[in-house]
Design an enzyme around this catalytic site. Sequence first.
Site, PDB file in Angstrom:
ATOM      1  N   ASP A 117       0.855  -1.187   0.000  1.00 21.97           N
ATOM      2  CA  ASP A 117       0.000   0.000   0.000  1.00 21.97           C
ATOM      3  C   ASP A 117       0.888   1.232   0.000  1.00 21.97           C
ATOM      4  OD1 ASP A 117      -2.464  -1.361   0.052  1.00 21.97           O
ATOM      5  OD2 ASP A 117      -2.393  -1.560   2.219  1.00 21.97           O
ATOM      6  N   ASP A 133      -7.052  -1.029  -4.699  1.00 16.36           N
ATOM      7  CA  ASP A 133      -8.119  -0.668  -3.767  1.00 16.36           C
ATOM      8  C   ASP A 133      -9.008   0.426  -4.340  1.00 16.36           C
ATOM      9  OD1 ASP A 133      -6.981  -2.475  -1.970  1.00 16.36           O
ATOM     10  OD2 ASP A 133      -5.839  -0.916  -0.939  1.00 16.36           O
TER      11      ASP A 133
END
Length: 165
Positions: A117, A133
């Site tokens: 991430d 995402d």
Amino acid sequence: MFYGILAALAAMIVGLDQWTKWLTVTHIPSTNGSAVVKAIPGFFHITHIKNTGAAWSMLEGQTWLFVLVTAVFFVILGVLIWKKVLQKRFELVCLAMIAGGALGNLIDRVVSGAVTDMIRLEFVNFPVFNVADCFVTTGCALLIVYVLFFDRPKKSPPEQDGKAE
């Protein structure tokens, strides 16, 4: 033809996701979420974390569960498309976005056991996330709005029973 376009969309999402993750891993040291690159000050910055869970590290370390859920999603999606339950173009575009994002994160989970991430919002307490995402969330949100507000059966005019009033 349209299914080929959807597959290409999902593949482009996977490619973009994997490329941004490669850039992050290659150029940004793991920082546990602290700012590394102030992309838009006050809005978001780029960082580098590995997440073995979902948002807010829920179900941390349960990689097998995420792989299973993703596999079940793809099986159900395939069956619904094969049986022609899903035929509306907008629904299918949303599902291609979701599938591309899901596959991007699945690759990370299978290869390294964690998802990379890198995007951290500065104006709200929100988990660090990635390109995959973004597509999963956007696809889900658009699909929900579509189903709730636009996917209505057309109302047919009331039937005449032949009686004069």
